[in-house]
Design an enzyme around this catalytic site. Structure first.
Site, PDB file in Angstrom:
ATOM      1  N   SER A 233       6.692  -2.073   4.669  1.00 47.24           N
ATOM      2  CA  SER A 233       7.976  -2.321   4.017  1.00 47.24           C
ATOM      3  C   SER A 233       7.933  -3.726   3.433  1.00 47.24           C
ATOM      4  O   SER A 233       7.344  -4.632   4.030  1.00 47.24           O
ATOM      5  CB  SER A 233       9.110  -2.244   5.047  1.00 47.24           C
ATOM      6  OG  SER A 233      10.275  -2.882   4.548  1.00 47.24           O
ATOM      7  N   SER A 234       8.588  -3.886   2.289  1.00 46.68           N
ATOM      8  CA  SER A 234       8.648  -5.227   1.692  1.00 46.68           C
ATOM      9  C   SER A 234       9.383  -6.188   2.615  1.00 46.68           C
ATOM     10  O   SER A 234       9.244  -7.401   2.494  1.00 46.68           O
ATOM     11  CB  SER A 234       9.374  -5.173   0.344  1.00 46.68           C
ATOM     12  OG  SER A 234       8.749  -4.222  -0.473  1.00 46.68           O
TER      13      SER A 234
ATOM     14  N   GLU B 171       0.814  -1.210   0.000  1.00 52.57           N
ATOM     15  CA  GLU B 171       0.000   0.000   0.000  1.00 52.57           C
ATOM     16  C   GLU B 171       0.858   1.276   0.000  1.00 52.57           C
ATOM     17  O   GLU B 171       0.445   2.301  -0.560  1.00 52.57           O
ATOM     18  CB  GLU B 171      -0.947  -0.042   1.218  1.00 52.57           C
ATOM     19  CG  GLU B 171      -2.091   0.936   1.205  1.00 52.57           C
ATOM     20  CD  GLU B 171      -2.907   0.990  -0.095  1.00 52.57           C
ATOM     21  OE1 GLU B 171      -3.155  -0.066  -0.716  1.00 52.57           O
ATOM     22  OE2 GLU B 171      -3.288   2.116  -0.483  1.00 52.57           O
TER      23      GLU B 171
ATOM     24  N   HIS C 291       3.670   1.795  -1.678  1.00 55.41           N
ATOM     25  CA  HIS C 291       3.978   2.095  -3.084  1.00 55.41           C
ATOM     26  C   HIS C 291       2.730   2.595  -3.814  1.00 55.41           C
ATOM     27  O   HIS C 291       2.805   3.530  -4.621  1.00 55.41           O
ATOM     28  CB  HIS C 291       4.443   0.831  -3.821  1.00 55.41           C
ATOM     29  CG  HIS C 291       5.684   0.203  -3.274  1.00 55.41           C
ATOM     30  ND1 HIS C 291       5.671  -0.965  -2.548  1.00 55.41           N
ATOM     31  CD2 HIS C 291       6.978   0.573  -3.353  1.00 55.41           C
ATOM     32  CE1 HIS C 291       6.907  -1.296  -2.220  1.00 55.41           C
ATOM     33  NE2 HIS C 291       7.731  -0.376  -2.690  1.00 55.41           N
TER      34      HIS C 291
END
Ligand code: PAF
Length: 286
Positions: A185-186, A35, A37
């Site tokens: 965060s990824s 979300e 990005h």
């Protein structure tokens, strides 16, 4: 939505868009979108006629012991999310196309890239600036959106754009958080259940600092000491740094003031998380 896989094709498409008078917005990403990005994509959507999202896991910004090989990737899922978020073009090149054989040029932003995360990730921001400069050259966007979550990165890109006279407006998008405050965060997916349960302390500690500042405390060392102590009280947390800098110049600040960015990097097990918050109105939501 179009998917473009080569630099040559992207240059040609961008040239045609420019010729048609379209305002081009670029959102650079390394994929595995969340979300955070998508919020940047929506910001670009509001400002540009044509929104290009690049997906490229950039090898030059990873150190030798970092997670380049295991960095999460899922292009199919990313494409579906971007379609919904209203992107027009996904640009997903392969590394040899971006970095041709014999590649020998880097963009190095002095000072700003050597502190905070840069002190612990040597060469990281050279890799970021080099790839972003290349993406700007390929897409030639009018504007490009970067997340405030990576506040140091955003400040460095702004410096690069100003120093090199690049014709791109850099826009900072807000940090998006889980309901418990953890910044998206990824890398959050790497956390164990116990680490995940402790990780919201990062935002809680930054908010504690904000409340100290709001009640008149400006002693940087004292406030940073309290932030560090709150985080270190969690058994899985290992603080790498907690710092106070100007959100634009990244210069250290002795006394807290509006525009001070409180930034930190903390390991939970092997997972390194970063977060920040900008005091006062200058930086908007941190
Ligand atoms: O923030 C990121 O995901 C990356 O550093 C960026 C800006 C896409 C450059 O690879």
């Amino acid at each position: 939505m179009e998917i473009i896989r080569t630099v040559g094709e992207m240059k040609e498409r961008a040239r045609a868009l420019r010729a048609s008078g379209a305002v081009i917005g670029l959102v650079p990403t390394m994929g595995y979108l969340h979300e955070g990005h998508l919020t940047l994509v929506r910001t670009a959507r509001e400002l540009a006629d044509s929104v290009v999202v690049s997906i490229f896991v950039n090898p030059t910004q990873f150190g030798p012991s970092e997670d380049l090989a295991t960095y999460p990737r899922d292009l199919e899922r990313d494409v579906a999310l971007l379609e919904d978020a209203g992107a027009d073009i996904v640009f997903a090149p392969e590394a040899p196309d971006v970095y041709p054989r014999g590649f020998a040029t880097v963009v190095h932003v002095q000072r700003l890239g050597e502190k905070l995360c840069g002190a612990f990730r040597p060469g990281h921001f050279d890799g970021v600036c080099t790839v972003v400069a290349k993406l700007f050259e390929v897409v030639r966007p009018d504007l490009s959106v970067f997340g405030q979550k990576d506040g140091q990165q955003a400040a460095i890109i702004e410096r690069m754009v100003e120093d090199l006279g690049m014709d791109v407006q850099v826009i900072r998008g807000p940090t998006v958080r889980e309901p418990d405050g953890l910044a998206l965060s990824s890398r959050n997916g790497y956390l164990s259940d116990e680490e995940r349960a402790e990780a919201p302390v990062l935002h809680a500690a930054l908010e504690h600092a904000r409340s100290l500042y709001d009640s008149g405390e400006t002693d940087t060392a004292r406030v940073l000491g309290e932030v560090r102590a709150m985080i270190e009280a969690k058994p899985h947390a290992e603080v790498q740094y907690v710092s106070a800098v100007d959100w634009k110049s990244l210069d250290d600040v002795a006394e807290l003031r509006a525009g001070t960015m409180l930034a930190l990097a903390v390991f939970f097990g092997k997972t390194r998380l970063i977060d920040n918050l900008v005091l006062g109105e200058a930086g908007g939501e941190g």
